[in-house]
Design a protein around this motif. Structure first.
Motif, PDB file in Angstrom:
ATOM      1  N   THR A  97       0.810  -1.212   0.166  1.00 29.61           N
ATOM      2  CA  THR A  97       0.121   0.079   0.094  1.00 29.61           C
ATOM      3  C   THR A  97       1.021   1.307   0.329  1.00 29.61           C
ATOM      4  O   THR A  97       2.042   1.005   1.035  1.00 29.61           O
ATOM      5  CB  THR A  97      -0.666   0.708   1.354  1.00 29.61           C
ATOM      6  OG1 THR A  97      -1.825  -1.533   1.651  1.00 29.61           O
ATOM      7  CG2 THR A  97      -1.791   1.542   1.321  1.00 29.61           C
ATOM      8  N   PHE A  98       0.945   2.620  -0.700  1.00 28.59           N
ATOM      9  CA  PHE A  98       1.542   3.394  -0.424  1.00 28.59           C
ATOM     10  C   PHE A  98       1.020   4.249   0.059  1.00 28.59           C
ATOM     11  O   PHE A  98       0.159   4.911  -0.582  1.00 28.59           O
ATOM     12  CB  PHE A  98       2.013   4.189  -2.991  1.00 28.59           C
ATOM     13  CG  PHE A  98       2.284   5.062  -2.255  1.00 28.59           C
ATOM     14  CD1 PHE A  98       3.526   5.525  -1.543  1.00 28.59           C
ATOM     15  CD2 PHE A  98       1.687   6.192  -3.383  1.00 28.59           C
ATOM     16  CE1 PHE A  98       4.373   6.380  -2.036  1.00 28.59           C
ATOM     17  CE2 PHE A  98       1.858   7.204  -3.240  1.00 28.59           C
ATOM     18  CZ  PHE A  98       3.709   7.823  -3.054  1.00 28.59           C
ATOM     19  N   LYS A  99       1.224   4.398   1.121  1.00 33.85           N
ATOM     20  CA  LYS A  99       1.025   5.918   2.537  1.00 33.85           C
ATOM     21  C   LYS A  99       0.918   7.286   1.905  1.00 33.85           C
ATOM     22  O   LYS A  99       0.252   7.380   2.529  1.00 33.85           O
ATOM     23  CB  LYS A  99       1.712   4.458   3.917  1.00 33.85           C
ATOM     24  CG  LYS A  99       0.259   5.248   4.586  1.00 33.85           C
ATOM     25  CD  LYS A  99       1.581   4.546   5.869  1.00 33.85           C
ATOM     26  CE  LYS A  99       1.271   5.391   7.752  1.00 33.85           C
ATOM     27  NZ  LYS A  99      -0.254   5.143   7.429  1.00 33.85           N
ATOM     28  N   ASP A 100       2.101   6.961   1.905  1.00 41.32           N
ATOM     29  CA  ASP A 100       2.340   8.542   1.242  1.00 41.32           C
ATOM     30  C   ASP A 100       3.934   9.106   0.988  1.00 41.32           C
ATOM     31  O   ASP A 100       4.846   8.181   0.458  1.00 41.32           O
ATOM     32  CB  ASP A 100       2.725   9.385   2.854  1.00 41.32           C
ATOM     33  CG  ASP A 100       2.265  11.215   3.686  1.00 41.32           C
ATOM     34  OD1 ASP A 100       1.965  11.681   2.348  1.00 41.32           O
ATOM     35  OD2 ASP A 100       2.620  11.434   4.056  1.00 41.32           O
ATOM     36  N   MET A 101       4.037  10.525   0.742  1.00 42.59           N
ATOM     37  CA  MET A 101       5.284  10.851   0.118  1.00 42.59           C
ATOM     38  C   MET A 101       6.165  12.231   0.662  1.00 42.59           C
ATOM     39  O   MET A 101       5.164  12.602   1.303  1.00 42.59           O
ATOM     40  CB  MET A 101       5.291  11.088  -1.217  1.00 42.59           C
ATOM     41  CG  MET A 101       6.408  12.425  -1.454  1.00 42.59           C
ATOM     42  SD  MET A 101       6.539  12.307  -3.327  1.00 42.59           S
ATOM     43  CE  MET A 101       6.039  10.636  -4.812  1.00 42.59           C
ATOM     44  N   LEU A 102       6.602  11.927   2.017  1.00 40.78           N
ATOM     45  CA  LEU A 102       7.338  12.414   2.551  1.00 40.78           C
ATOM     46  C   LEU A 102       8.781  13.091   1.430  1.00 40.78           C
ATOM     47  O   LEU A 102       9.102  13.538   0.178  1.00 40.78           O
ATOM     48  CB  LEU A 102       8.409  11.597   3.508  1.00 40.78           C
ATOM     49  CG  LEU A 102       7.139  11.008   4.876  1.00 40.78           C
ATOM     50  CD1 LEU A 102       8.352  10.411   5.681  1.00 40.78           C
ATOM     51  CD2 LEU A 102       5.972  11.509   5.052  1.00 40.78           C
ATOM     52  N   ALA A 103       8.406  14.522   2.030  1.00 42.87           N
ATOM     53  CA  ALA A 103       9.933  15.419   1.144  1.00 42.87           C
ATOM     54  C   ALA A 103      10.875  15.823   1.904  1.00 42.87           C
ATOM     55  O   ALA A 103      10.713  17.283   3.005  1.00 42.87           O
ATOM     56  CB  ALA A 103       8.868  17.160   0.531  1.00 42.87           C
ATOM     57  N   TRP A 104      11.796  15.280   1.904  1.00 44.65           N
ATOM     58  CA  TRP A 104      13.372  15.925   2.326  1.00 44.65           C
ATOM     59  C   TRP A 104      13.621  17.311   1.605  1.00 44.65           C
ATOM     60  O   TRP A 104      13.938  16.919   0.440  1.00 44.65           O
ATOM     61  CB  TRP A 104      14.192  14.680   2.795  1.00 44.65           C
ATOM     62  CG  TRP A 104      15.095  15.517   2.513  1.00 44.65           C
ATOM     63  CD1 TRP A 104      15.396  15.462   3.392  1.00 44.65           C
ATOM     64  CD2 TRP A 104      16.765  14.918   2.209  1.00 44.65           C
ATOM     65  NE1 TRP A 104      17.092  16.227   4.085  1.00 44.65           N
ATOM     66  CE2 TRP A 104      17.933  15.075   2.942  1.00 44.65           C
ATOM     67  CE3 TRP A 104      16.974  13.801   1.543  1.00 44.65           C
ATOM     68  CZ2 TRP A 104      19.197  15.064   2.266  1.00 44.65           C
ATOM     69  CZ3 TRP A 104      18.103  12.891   1.024  1.00 44.65           C
ATOM     70  CH2 TRP A 104      19.722  13.898   1.605  1.00 44.65           C
TER      71      TRP A 104
END
Length: 315
Positions: free
Chosen positions: A127-134
């Motif tokens: 499951t693709f939960k989220d995309m964080l931004a570094w």
């Protein structure tokens, strides 16, 4: 195997890890953008790939090799995204297999082909939960001035006309961190899964711990600003900040749990896990990086440079 760096191809080595035994995977995988030999993951038909132009030689390390052109008309180049997705598919199902139900998987996949990695892992069952931004504090800017090209050609008219325009991308200060989750049991709740497997939720206290003025990290929900300092470079071409890996580990695991990095590089994820009293397994294909990682693991507090930040990690 536990608390060690395994030398070899991760696609093969991960087969030795038991089903449902890993609490989290955190890995900076190759981006497939031909950054170095280990990052060429397509059927290369470009004879210039990896070479250097005279301008690149003069520019130094930032422009050390010629990457694959994004010209839009080459049939071979059009296949690169598909070939990268196929490569991700080779290991995605094994990653799913070794994770416990509800476990998190954080992947640094690069901006250009991150979507291909997402599709490959979704196809494998994640499951693709989220995309964080570094958000980084600095990044090399490789965009060439368009006017300089016309100037070399002696085209003074277009040199003036296109002054201020550039060829290439904007400065790459943002890196995506893809957050996947292994599905948990049908009919149960995430709360039930946490009790059974110890994973599935995330720790808000980790956000509070790291989101302090003197930690070197600034967090606004899923946007994470981490400055890369001199201690976070020099060991690997794609080395990531140790504090960033620590934050991700504390966000989804507890002490004593197992963190896996199938593309361990210089061992930053494993060093972070050891500092946080987690168990770890790293897999790395190049012996020189395995040796570097093992040296760091002998004295992980030295690798952390504790005197540079205010909070301390205890043994």
């Amino acid at each position: 195997m536990l608390n060690s760096i395994l030398l070899g191809d991760s696609i093969e080595k991960i087969k030795d890890i038991a089903d449902n035994s890993i609490h989290a995977i955190i890995s900076d995988i190759p981006y497939g953008i031909s950054y170095d030999d280990w990052d060429v993951l397509h059927n290369n038909t470009n004879s210039a790939l990896g070479g250097q132009s005279e301008a690149q030689v003069k520019a130094g390390k930032v422009f050390k090799r010629r990457g694959k052109p994004l010209n839009g008309w080459s049939e071979a180049d059009k296949k690169i995204p598909y070939e990268y997705q196929e490569w991700c598919s080779k290991w995605a199902s094994e990653w799913l297999r070794v994770l416990k139900p509800g476990s998190s998987c954080f992947i640094f996949a690069g901006r250009r082909y991150a979507h291909r990695c997402i599709v490959a892992l979704e196809d494998a069952g994640f499951t693709f939960k989220d995309m964080l931004a570094w958000e980084k504090n600095s990044a090399p800017h490789r965009a060439q001035r368009l006017s300089a090209i016309y100037q070399r050609r002696g085209d003074n008219l277009n040199y003036e006309k296109w002054s201020g325009w550039k060829v290439g991308n904007l400065r790459p200060l943002f890196e995506p961190i893809l957050w996947f989750q292994k599905p948990y049991k049908t009919g149960g709740t995430i709360a039930d899964n946490v009790l059974k497997h110890g994973v599935g939720a995330w720790n808000e206290q980790a956000l509070e711990k790291y989101n302090t003025l003197d930690s070197g990290i600034e967090i606004s929900s899923n946007i994470i600003k981490v400055a890369t300092d001199k201690f976070d470079s020099g060991l690997h071409e794609a080395q990531k900040p140790l504090r960033l890996m620590q934050f991700l580990i504390e966000l989804v695991t507890m002490e004593g749990q197992i963190v896996l990095d199938p593309f361990a590089g210089s061992g930053t994820t494993c060093v972070a896990a050891k500092l946080l009293n987690r168990n770890f397994i790293g897999i790395e294909a190049k012996k020189e990086y395995v040796d570097i990682a093992n040296e760091r693991l002998k004295n992980p507090k030295f690798a952390l440079k504790c005197e540079q930040i205010s909070f301390r990690v205890t043994d």
